[in-house]
Design a protein around this motif. Structure first.
Motif, PDB file in Angstrom:
ATOM      1  N   ALA A 129      49.907  25.113  37.108  1.00  0.00           N
ATOM      2  CA  ALA A 129      50.614  26.056  36.249  1.00  0.00           C
ATOM      3  C   ALA A 129      49.608  26.797  35.364  1.00  0.00           C
ATOM      4  O   ALA A 129      49.710  28.010  35.171  1.00  0.00           O
ATOM      5  CB  ALA A 129      51.648  25.330  35.400  1.00  0.00           C
ATOM      6  N   GLY A 130      48.624  26.046  34.867  1.00  0.00           N
ATOM      7  CA  GLY A 130      47.576  26.662  34.054  1.00  0.00           C
ATOM      8  C   GLY A 130      46.810  27.719  34.833  1.00  0.00           C
ATOM      9  O   GLY A 130      46.466  28.776  34.305  1.00  0.00           O
ATOM     10  N   ILE A 133      48.673  30.885  34.996  1.00  0.00           N
ATOM     11  CA  ILE A 133      48.594  31.589  33.709  1.00  0.00           C
ATOM     12  C   ILE A 133      47.264  32.332  33.588  1.00  0.00           C
ATOM     13  O   ILE A 133      47.208  33.469  33.121  1.00  0.00           O
ATOM     14  CB  ILE A 133      48.800  30.589  32.553  1.00  0.00           C
ATOM     15  N   LEU A 134      46.183  31.679  34.062  1.00  0.00           N
ATOM     16  CA  LEU A 134      44.877  32.358  34.090  1.00  0.00           C
ATOM     17  C   LEU A 134      44.990  33.675  34.837  1.00  0.00           C
ATOM     18  O   LEU A 134      44.498  34.710  34.392  1.00  0.00           O
ATOM     19  CB  LEU A 134      43.851  31.497  34.822  1.00  0.00           C
ATOM     20  N   HIS A 138      45.756  36.391  31.971  1.00  0.00           N
ATOM     21  CA  HIS A 138      44.390  36.639  31.525  1.00  0.00           C
ATOM     22  C   HIS A 138      43.528  37.366  32.546  1.00  0.00           C
ATOM     23  O   HIS A 138      42.377  37.685  32.262  1.00  0.00           O
ATOM     24  CB  HIS A 138      43.729  35.315  31.123  1.00  0.00           C
ATOM     25  N   GLY A 139      44.056  37.611  33.736  1.00  0.00           N
ATOM     26  CA  GLY A 139      43.269  38.309  34.753  1.00  0.00           C
ATOM     27  C   GLY A 139      41.942  37.615  34.998  1.00  0.00           C
ATOM     28  O   GLY A 139      40.928  38.249  35.271  1.00  0.00           O
ATOM     29  N   THR A 140      41.965  36.289  34.901  1.00  0.00           N
ATOM     30  CA  THR A 140      40.716  35.526  34.959  1.00  0.00           C
ATOM     31  C   THR A 140      40.778  34.537  36.116  1.00  0.00           C
ATOM     32  O   THR A 140      41.824  33.996  36.415  1.00  0.00           O
ATOM     33  CB  THR A 140      40.527  34.770  33.625  1.00  0.00           C
ATOM     34  N   ILE A 141      39.648  34.329  36.777  1.00  0.00           N
ATOM     35  CA  ILE A 141      39.587  33.355  37.873  1.00  0.00           C
ATOM     36  C   ILE A 141      38.359  32.474  37.685  1.00  0.00           C
ATOM     37  O   ILE A 141      37.408  32.864  37.005  1.00  0.00           O
ATOM     38  CB  ILE A 141      39.505  34.057  39.255  1.00  0.00           C
ATOM     39  N   PRO A 142      38.379  31.288  38.304  1.00  0.00           N
ATOM     40  CA  PRO A 142      37.168  30.467  38.259  1.00  0.00           C
ATOM     41  C   PRO A 142      36.017  31.236  38.917  1.00  0.00           C
ATOM     42  O   PRO A 142      36.224  31.909  39.926  1.00  0.00           O
ATOM     43  CB  PRO A 142      37.545  29.228  39.078  1.00  0.00           C
TER      44      PRO A 142
ATOM     45  N   ALA B   8      31.729  30.008  33.715  1.00  0.00           N
ATOM     46  CA  ALA B   8      32.672  29.112  34.384  1.00  0.00           C
ATOM     47  C   ALA B   8      33.846  29.889  34.952  1.00  0.00           C
ATOM     48  O   ALA B   8      34.312  29.608  36.046  1.00  0.00           O
ATOM     49  CB  ALA B   8      33.163  28.064  33.416  1.00  0.00           C
ATOM     50  N   TRP B   9      34.325  30.851  34.184  1.00  0.00           N
ATOM     51  CA  TRP B   9      35.424  31.696  34.637  1.00  0.00           C
ATOM     52  C   TRP B   9      34.968  33.140  34.573  1.00  0.00           C
ATOM     53  O   TRP B   9      34.155  33.515  33.726  1.00  0.00           O
ATOM     54  CB  TRP B   9      36.653  31.551  33.723  1.00  0.00           C
ATOM     55  N   ARG B  10      35.530  33.958  35.472  1.00  0.00           N
ATOM     56  CA  ARG B  10      35.172  35.368  35.514  1.00  0.00           C
ATOM     57  C   ARG B  10      36.386  36.200  35.138  1.00  0.00           C
ATOM     58  O   ARG B  10      37.468  36.034  35.703  1.00  0.00           O
ATOM     59  CB  ARG B  10      34.719  35.703  36.942  1.00  0.00           C
ATOM     60  N   SER B  12      38.727  39.609  34.818  1.00  0.00           N
ATOM     61  CA  SER B  12      39.014  40.753  35.672  1.00  0.00           C
ATOM     62  C   SER B  12      38.082  41.889  35.258  1.00  0.00           C
ATOM     63  O   SER B  12      37.761  42.037  34.080  1.00  0.00           O
ATOM     64  CB  SER B  12      40.481  41.154  35.500  1.00  0.00           C
ATOM     65  N   CYS B  63      45.766  22.669  30.381  1.00  0.00           N
ATOM     66  CA  CYS B  63      47.124  23.133  30.734  1.00  0.00           C
ATOM     67  C   CYS B  63      47.320  24.633  30.542  1.00  0.00           C
ATOM     68  O   CYS B  63      48.214  25.219  31.134  1.00  0.00           O
ATOM     69  CB  CYS B  63      48.182  22.354  29.952  1.00  0.00           C
ATOM     70  N   MET B  64      46.514  25.268  29.685  1.00  0.00           N
ATOM     71  CA  MET B  64      46.588  26.714  29.423  1.00  0.00           C
ATOM     72  C   MET B  64      47.913  27.149  28.781  1.00  0.00           C
ATOM     73  O   MET B  64      48.217  28.344  28.772  1.00  0.00           O
ATOM     74  CB  MET B  64      46.360  27.539  30.691  1.00  0.00           C
TER      75      MET B  64
END
Lengths: 471, 101
Positions: A129-130, A133-134, A138-142, B8-10, B12, B63-64
């Motif tokens: 789920a988190g 949400i990313l 947040h338009g964010t990926i690992p 760690a995270w990119r 957009s 959990c975000m």
């Protein structure tokens, strides 16, 4: 502190809460919609935190409807207490506020179960789920290779979402097998557009050449300061590991989720009677056919009242809003019945789909065998399975006894993350059904809140002192 | 001083070109985006270890959605889940890593 009065207060602005608020407002009630996020949508239609991130169509529609409805939206409010009758206490950057109303709809959503595995507390491991949400908010990926694992449609949504955003998926491990999915096809086919979406995700994952492992689970996470590898293994129908075929996947992120549990603490604290329904995610409030709970004036809707999915949540919210309007005398009995009936029918259809997904995700017994004695179950207090088993052997029969003897569930998350696994470990130990183990006693504060924001600013001289008056 | 570590995270690409700002993490200036989520800014700036459990295990975002409290940090003097905090220019963030050996 400010206190405002309304005809209806709604907690949670996901599809259920938003629909309830809009429906009640359309029948002339003044409505306060209280929510933790910056904009309506809940987790499923979570609004982008930044305008540079594109929003999904359903979320945009829902936010436009709330905007146009005349509902008073209390955003970025953390609800920490609800008093009978009802007074909702919340805290925000602006301080402490109270919203009072004779009627209350609680649409609090769910929390996600995440299997405790060795290394599972390392940074780089996040819930499914988190991960959504990313992507959504947040338009964010690992940044590096990611393993996506667990059970349910989110596995595919997250993997396809990360790929579409230009990320790298090292492997996908689904506890369900093709046969598990096929068994649900009749129910899934009742919603062709959602089924098609799922098949598209699966096709995108295959097209990207990603390792797709059905009937596989994560068994351990490797790394010192963050994730460096994920160990996968095949499982049988009961999700018990089949020996000898483990696979190490190099990755620096892991997103995994193992089903949802209704977030029932507000309704529980207000004394709503609960019943155990495994297919709806566990303990759910006892409701009538119009979302009314056993506490007068208190209505529940959405996944927080039993897992049935986003579409069912919106319909249940509408139904609750109609019931509120009727009970408040703003809707004649006949008109109420006429309006409610088609919503109830649509809800039954949507819930059938949602329950099929929920049944697919329901935890199978073998999963618990994966939790080793020295694996951390309660993250807040660093308690492993051996501590829980030890308490059970010493006589802990239910979650509250476990909590008072070990501190399991007593940390800042208040047992929301570990509760389901801790309960199942207790149940297994005593050879009883999950429902016998019960729930933690729900009490405020529902979220950690800074003490000074509750107390407010004051000088020593402001503290009332009794005057000395010897008589 | 601008701190650079492994990302760690990119974000957009659209966020990357949005209004830049700077925040302070344990005294180090890092580049962030005004209006983004603090947990995202920290991960994009290379901060994955945000705190430690009572037993000294490293803790990070989990959990975000403001439930697990694993990502809490002191933000402008108040302990908050970083996944629920919106980044503003000049934000002062202190991680609680002292329990780590």
């Amino acid at each position: 502190m400010t206190e405002q009065a309304f005809d209806l207060a709604v907690i949670g602005a996901g599809p259920a809460g938003a629909a309830a608020a809009i429906e009640a407002a359309q029948h002339g009630l003044s409505v306060a919609l209280v929510d933790e996020q910056t904009a309506p949508g809940g987790q499923v239609y979570r609004a982008p935190v930044h305008s540079a991130v594109a929003a999904g169509a359903e979320g945009i529609r829902l936010r436009d409807r709330v905007e146009a409805s005349g509902v008073s939206h209390f955003r970025e409010r953390t609800v920490w207490h609800v008093a009978q009758g009802f007074t909702v206490s919340c805290v925000s950057a602006a301080g402490v506020e109270r919203v009072s109303a004779p009627r209350l709809v609680v649409a609090a959503g769910t929390v996600e179960n995440v299997l405790p595995v060795p290394g599972g507390t390392l940074p780089g491991v996040i819930g499914l789920a988190g991960a959504t949400i990313l992507l959504k908010a947040h338009g964010t990926i690992p940044a590096g290779p990611t393993v996506v694992a667990g059970v349910g449609p989110l596995v595919y949504a997250v993997a396809a979402g990360i790929l579409a955003a230009g990320g790298q998926i090292a492997a996908v491990a689904d506890l369900a097998g093709p046969r598990d999915w096929a068994a649900r096809l009749p129910a899934l086919a009742s919603r062709p557009s959602i089924l098609a979406q799922g098949l598209r995700w699966m096709a995108e994952i295959r097209r990207a050449g990603v390792k797709l492992r059905f009937r596989h689970t994560v068994v351990a996470v490797d790394g010192k300061r963050s994730v460096t590898a994920v160990l996968l293994a095949p499982v049988d129908r009961t999700w018990r590991i089949r020996a000898g075929r483990e696979e190490t996947v190099i990755a620096d992120s892991l997103a995994m989720g193992h089903g949802l549990v209704p977030a029932g603490e507000i309704a529980q604290a207000l004394g709503v009677e609960h019943v155990f329904r495994a297919e709806a995610g566990g303990f759910v409030p006892r409701l009538d056919d119009f979302q009314r709970s056993t506490v007068a004036g208190l209505y529940l809707a959405g996944d927080g009242a039993g897992i049935a999915g986003a579409e069912a949540a919106g319909l249940a919210g509408r139904l609750a809003g109609l019931a509120v309007a009727r009970d408040a005398g703003m809707l004649e009995e006949r008109a109420f019945e006429e309006k409610a009936r088609p919503v109830q029918r649509a809800l039954a259809r949507a819930a059938r789909f949602g329950r099929a997904i929920s049944a697919l995700m329901a935890m199978r017994p073998g999963l618990l065998d994966l939790v080793a004695q020295d694996t951390v179950v309660c993250r807040c207090e660093d308690l492993d399975r051996a501590v829980i088993e030890g308490a059970a052997a010493a006589g802990a029969q239910d979650l509250n006894q476990l909590k008072s003897s070990t501190r399991c569930g007593m940390g800042p998350c208040q047992g929301r993350i570990c509760g389901e696994f801790a309960a199942r470990i207790l149940a297994r130990h005593h050879g009883v059904n999950r429902e016998v183990i019960g729930l933690w006693t729900a009490r405020a504060p529902f979220r950690p809140v800074p003490l000074d924001s509750l107390v407010g600013a004051f000088e020593y001289a402001d503290i009332p002192k009794p005057t000395f008056d010897p008589r | 001083m601008l701190k650079t570590k492994t990302v760690a995270w990119r974000r957009s690409p659209l966020l990357e070109s949005a209004t830049p700002c700077q925040i302070t993490v344990d005294g180090h200036l890092i580049a962030a985006v005004a209006g983004e989520c603090l947990a995202t800014a920290l991960a994009a700036g290379g901060y994955v270890a945000l705190g430690a459990s009572p037993g000294g295990r490293i803790r990070g975002v989990f959990c975000m959605m403001g439930v697990c409290q694993q990502c809490v940090a002191e933000v402008d003097g108040i302990i908050r889940p970083t996944c629920m905090v919106v980044v503003r220019e000049g934000m002062d963030v202190r991680l609680s890593l002292e329990a780590l050996s």
